[in-house]
Design an enzyme around this catalytic site. Structure first.
Site, mmCIF file in Angstrom:
data_model
loop_
_atom_site.group_PDB
_atom_site.id
_atom_site.type_symbol
_atom_site.label_atom_id
_atom_site.label_comp_id
_atom_site.label_asym_id
_atom_site.label_seq_id
_atom_site.Cartn_x
_atom_site.Cartn_y
_atom_site.Cartn_z
ATOM 1 N N SER A 156 3.033 7.086 -5.263
ATOM 2 C CA SER A 156 1.691 6.889 -4.709
ATOM 3 C C SER A 156 1.538 5.779 -3.688
ATOM 4 C CB SER A 156 0.692 6.639 -5.831
ATOM 5 O OG SER A 156 0.298 7.860 -6.366
ATOM 6 N N SER A 184 -1.328 8.816 -4.334
ATOM 7 C CA SER A 184 -2.722 8.668 -4.641
ATOM 8 C C SER A 184 -3.408 7.493 -3.917
ATOM 9 C CB SER A 184 -2.890 8.445 -6.151
ATOM 10 O OG SER A 184 -2.277 7.246 -6.560
ATOM 11 N N LYS A 209 -6.741 -1.326 -3.896
ATOM 12 C CA LYS A 209 -6.934 0.015 -4.461
ATOM 13 C C LYS A 209 -7.957 -0.071 -5.589
ATOM 14 C CE LYS A 209 -4.164 3.959 -6.173
ATOM 15 N NZ LYS A 209 -2.816 4.438 -6.555
HETATM 16 N N1 GLN Z 1 1.674 12.250 -6.952
HETATM 17 C C1 GLN Z 1 2.082 11.801 -8.237
HETATM 18 C C2 GLN Z 1 1.108 12.265 -9.295
HETATM 19 O O1 GLN Z 1 0.240 12.982 -8.967
HETATM 20 C C3 GLN Z 1 2.255 10.319 -8.232
HETATM 21 C C4 GLN Z 1 1.005 9.583 -8.489
HETATM 22 C C5 GLN Z 1 1.205 8.090 -8.493
HETATM 23 O O2 GLN Z 1 2.255 7.569 -8.132
HETATM 24 N N2 GLN Z 1 0.202 7.404 -8.985
HETATM 25 O O3 GLN Z 1 1.207 11.931 -10.421
#
Ligand code: GLN
Length: 487
Positions: free
Chosen positions: A179, A155, A80
């Site tokens: 995410s 994400s 990532k």
């Molecule tokens: N979807 C969540 C957010 O927007 C989780 C993001 C994540 O786990 N990095 O914060």
């Protein structure tokens, strides 16, 4: 696509050891696949072919010399793009870091390189890992390999899409509120968030430090267990890293679960589930019963508050973590500033995207004097209460199950105008981050339009071995994991 790419990571590793394929051939196959399909997918921000091929060469030298290979050596992996890898750009999919070159390796990266795992590229993500659909990348959207009009989840959407499309057998993601698990669920693969502190965060660009954890993506549970073995372990560079020995998770994957207890989270199956997701969960319950487990309903009464708690704590922490991007030390700096304050303001206005700005504003507000007690402190207290709900639940059962998300992957663009609707996709995943427990999403079927459904399994802190065991037993009772996206 070359057949070897469809194999699991452990199968690829075995093929290397048996000299059915060389590491160079395998890495080249992966790079070729990226070259062929990534224009359609958008999973990679950059391809690190030189680094990958160098690593592969070392693997082949070891094989020729008859030396033993470290676990997963030679198996291509996508990193990532919020984790540092020397020789690559680490952009966090943000304009503010567009030209930032990693000055050092993240601890996970060091571990991958030590095990001679070829890193084929830096995977796209929502800017600074903020989002659930990967549409917040400053550079390009990621498309779901099962249907290019749908989101891959976020994400870590690029990491998930890469594995689902067989661009790489493995990937690493980070999970702050879901995410890793959400994109794994939307892309029909395995995604795992370890216990908070199991994997070092050193060299990961911080979003919300009390919640962030790095974890593996793969197409099988065994691969997930193996990759966690590679990346976990104590790290003096991260003060929240746990001082515990690295475990072997693979040896107990096939343990009998007869008589063990599975709790179905009442609040997460009660309402609002898409009918096909509901059906898949009911089938999962039947699977566990047929494996001899006792299945019962368990309540997490405060889980409904988790989104509210998370979006105060995560934004508060991000407003502090992202203060360092001011145009002085890192990345982008505005070209026309009249004075220092003007430079800060313009740099940040130009460098951050709309969702990141929204979060910084929300977090700054929640931490400001006069509101701190009402928002931040209250959210911390509620975090404790949610954690206690989990502790109570785990006094009754071995693991908890729930859907990873109430619905399957949605259409690109369908939620971008409504941040709240986007936040609600995290309802089932955030709890595990608040409580610091391990949780994973595994393939559990497909909806009527052929999109993958994810089953979430959660376990008590440090009970990864148990969680993998329950995941493996489920996986081996079906052939969901054998389906590969046709792209
Ligand atoms: N979807 C969540 C957010 O927007 C989780 C993001 C994540 O786990 N990095 O914060």
């Amino acid at each position: 696509m070359q057949e070897i790419l469809k194999k699991s990571a452990m199968e690829q590793f075995k093929a290397l050891k048996n000299k059915e394929v060389s590491a160079l051939e395998l890495t080249k196959a992966s790079l070729e696949r990226i070259n062929d399909v990534d224009e359609k997918l958008g999973a990679f921000n950059s391809v690190t072919d030189t680094i990958a091929l160098e690593t592969a060469k070392k693997v082949d030298e070891k094989i020729t010399a008859g030396e033993e290979l470290p676990l997963l050596a030679g198996v291509p992996l996508a990193l990532k793009d919020n984790m540092n890898l020397v020789g690559s750009k680490t952009t966090a999919s943000s304009k503010i870091l567009e030209n930032f070159v990693s000055p050092y390796n993240a601890t996970v990266t060091e571990k991958l390189l030590n095990n001679l795992i070829p890193i084929v590229g830096k995977a796209n993500l929502d800017e600074f890992a903020m989002g659930s659909s990967n549409e917040n990348s400053a550079f390009k959207k990621v498309h779901n390999p099962w249907n290019l009009n749908k989101v891959p989840g976020g994400s870590s959407g690029g990491s998930a899409a890469s594995v689902a499309a067989c661009e790489s057998a493995l990937a690493l993601g980070s999970d702050t509120g879901g995410s890793i698990r959400l994109p794994a669920s939307f892309c029909g693969i395995v995604g795992m968030k370890p216990t908070y502190g199991k994997v070092s965060r050193y060299g990961l660009i911080a979003f919300a430090s009390s919640l962030d954890q790095i974890g593996p993506f793969s197409r099988t549970v065994e691969d997930s267990a193996a990759l966690l073995e590679v990346i976990s372990g104590h790290d003096p560079h991260d003060s929240t890293s746990l001082k515990l020995p690295v475990e072997n998770y693979r040896k107990s994957l096939n343990d009998d679960i007869k008589g063990k207890k599975v709790g179905v989270v009442k609040e997460l199956v009660a309402e609002g589930l898409a009918p096909d997701v509901d059906k898949a969960i009911q089938q999962a319950i039947e699977t566990y019963k047929s494996l001899g487990a006792e299945v019962m309903e368990v309540s997490l009464p405060n889980i409904k508050h988790s989104i509210g708690i998370y979006y105060i704590l995560a934004t508060a922490e991000c407003s502090s973590n992202l203060a360092r991007f001011d145009g002085v030390k890192y990345g982008h700096r505005t070209k026309d500033a009249n004075n220092l304050l003007d430079m800060y303001c313009k740099t940040r206005a130009e460098g951050f995207g709309p969702e990141v700005k929204r979060r910084i504003m929300l977090g700054t507000y929640a931490l400001s004097s006069g509101y701190y007690d009402a928002y931040y402190k209250k959210a911390q207290q509620m975090r404790r209460i949610v954690t206690e709900d989990f502790l109570k639940a785990f006094s009754q059962v071995d693991v908890l199950i729930a859907p990873t998300c109430p619905n399957t992957a949605f259409d690109l663009g369908s939620k971008t105008e409504d941040p709240l609707a986007m936040y609600l996709t995290d309802i089932a995943t955030i709890g595990a981050n608040l409580a610091g427990i391990p949780a994973m999403s595994i393939p559990a079927g497909f909806d009527s339009s052929g999109m993958p459904i994810g089953l979430q399994i959660m376990a008590p802190q440090l009970a990864e071995a148990k969680m993998f065991n329950f995941a493996y037993k489920f996986e081996q009772s079906h052939d969901f994991y054998k389906h590969i996206a046709n792209i």
